[in-house]
Structure formats: structure tokens, C-alpha cells
Design an enzyme around this catalytic site. Structure first.
Site, PDB file in Angstrom:
ATOM      1  CE1 TYR A 151      -3.632   2.599   0.686  1.00 36.53           C
ATOM      2  CE2 TYR A 151      -2.209   3.347   2.470  1.00 36.53           C
ATOM      3  CZ  TYR A 151      -3.293   3.546   1.644  1.00 36.53           C
ATOM      4  OH  TYR A 151      -4.049   4.677   1.772  1.00 36.53           O
ATOM      5  CB  ALA A 152       3.647   2.352   2.180  1.00 35.27           C
ATOM      6  CB  ALA A 153       5.251   0.396  -2.599  1.00 34.25           C
ATOM      7  CB  SER A 154       0.377   1.591  -4.433  1.00 27.62           C
ATOM      8  OG  SER A 154      -0.425   1.745  -3.274  1.00 27.62           O
ATOM      9  CB  THR A 186     -14.490   5.166   6.297  1.00 24.40           C
ATOM     10  OG1 THR A 186     -13.555   4.109   6.637  1.00 24.40           O
ATOM     11  CG2 THR A 186     -13.771   6.259   5.518  1.00 24.40           C
TER      12      THR A 186
END
Length: 233
Positions: A151-154, A186
Site C-alpha cells: 500500500y505504501a509503495a503504491s 469511515t
């Protein structure tokens, strides 16, 4: 509320989610015409209105699908001034026990959709004379935690996309910025983290207000910025 976006046409990808809907309402309250795009079908609770167009079933990872949707929007509203790339996704997975498919999936959801929508929007944004792109990054991309690698890379790629595109367009009348929220308040995040204090998170309406500022004339001198919106996390 000040009509700082009066007569602007704004496209929001991932528009049927919690942030997308909150952003659409916030932009309309500021005078904008809003088109919400999403891969999902249009929910019954979200009907198109005079200044709102909801388009479902759009594969935003496809350049052709993105271009077709934006042409439809321009056909209805007559122009396009701003694009907000909200579409994306999340997965928690360690590198050791994870799957390469997760990295590919998050790249497609978080980066490819933003690239495809931006490419499709650019001819219209350049014609606007005051075009705006705002991408949704993540503050977690600045320092990844356990399980946040893919996730962090994206999301780090979203930041680099923002900077590169801002450089491309800085002398052509289009600004490109990103917001980097921490945890957005959310229902899903509340369910996943029942012991957390959501009052410390970022309310969708608060993040929407920051995005609205970046779309306004007041932010005309800001481009290439990746703005943390961390709440009290």
C-alpha cells in the site's frame, strides 16, 4: 459557504465511496458542477441532478474507458476544470507472507487509475486555463509500517506521479497536488479498528475542505505539493 468553485466542473473518481460522496457534496456546496465516476454501479441513493452526474461501471484502469467517461461529462457540462483522483484501495499484508498479486493490484487501483484519468482529462484541463488535479496519497507512504509495504509503495508512487506531472504542466495553466491523509473516519475503518479513537482521525468533510481549497483560485500558486492531512494521529 463561499462559492469559490462557482461554475467549475469537477470530476471525482471513486466517487461512490465515503470520501467521494463527501467530496461531491462539499464541492457542490461551493458552487461546482460535479461528476462522480466509479467502477461500481450507481447506487439507488445517488441520483444524477442538475449539477451532479453519477456514472458507474467505469474501469478507470482503462485509458479508453476513462476517456469515454470524460467525453460524456464534457458533453453534458460543456467543459472540465478539475480532476480529483480518489479511486483506490487498501490491503494489509506482510512482505514475507504476502503475494506479488497484491502489489500489482494496489498499483493498478492506486496509481494506474490516477494516470489513466489524468491522461484522459488533460486536453480538457489545458483548455480550461485554470486546470486542477488533486491526487489522494497517504501519509503512511512517508514511513511504512508493518503490513503496509504494498500500500505504501503504491501511494509513494502517487506522490511521485504528482510531482512529475506538476513539473510537466507548471507553465501550462494546470496545477497538480496531492493530499496525504492519515486514517480517514469511515465505517470500514471503525469496524477494522474498534478500539481506536476516531475523533483523532480525519473526517471526510475535513479532507474535502482541503481538496476544495486546492481546486480554488486561492491555490493557483501551489503545484507539486504533497500536503499531509494527519488529524491527530
Amino acid at each position: 459557504m463561499s462559492l469559490v468553485l462557482q461554475d467549475r466542473t469537477v470530476v471525482v473518481t471513486g466517487g461512490f465511496g465515503v470520501l467521494g460522496r463527501a467530496l461531491g457534496a462539499s464541492l457542490m456546496a461551493r458552487g461546482a458542477q460535479v461528476a462522480l465516476l466509479d467502477r461500481a454501479e450507481v447506487p439507488p441513493s445517488l441520483e444524477s441532478a442538475e449539477r451532479l452526474l453519477a456514472i458507474g461501471g467505469v474501469d478507470l484502469a482503462s485509458g479508453e474507458a476513462a476517456a469515454t467517461a470524460l467525453e460524456r461529462i464534457v458533453g453534458q457540462f460543456g467543459k472540465l476544470d478539475s480532476l480529483v483522483n480518489v479511486a483506490g484501495g487498501f490491503a494489509w499484508e506482510t512482505v514475507e507472507g504476502g503475494h506479488l498479486a497484491t502489489w500489482d493490484r494496489l498499483y493498478e487501483m492506486n496509481v494506474r487509475t490516477a494516470v489513466a484519468a489524468s491522461q484522459a482529462a488533460l486536453p480538457h484541463l489545458l483548455a480550461s486555463g485554470a486546470g486542477r488535479i488533486v491526487n489522494i496519497g497517504a501519509i503512511g507512504a512517508l514511513k511504512a509500517a508493518v503490513g503496509m509495504g504494498a500500500y505504501a509503495a503504491s501511494k509513494a508512487s502517487v506522490a511521485r506521479l504528482t510531482e512529475a506531472l506538476a513539473e510537466e504542466l507548471k507553465d501550462r495553466g494546470v496545477t497538480v497536488n496531492a493530499v496525504l491523509p492519515s486514517i480517514i473516519d469511515t465505517p470500514t475503518n471503525r469496524a477494522d479498528m474498534p478500539d481506536a479513537d476516531p475523533s483523532r482521525w480525519v473526517a471526510p468533510e475535513a479532507l474535502a475542505a482541503v481538496i476544495a481549497f486546492l481546486l480554488s483560485d486561492d491555490a493557483a500558486s501551489i503545484t507539486g505539493a504533497c500536503l499531509p492531512v494527519g488529524g491527530r494521529v
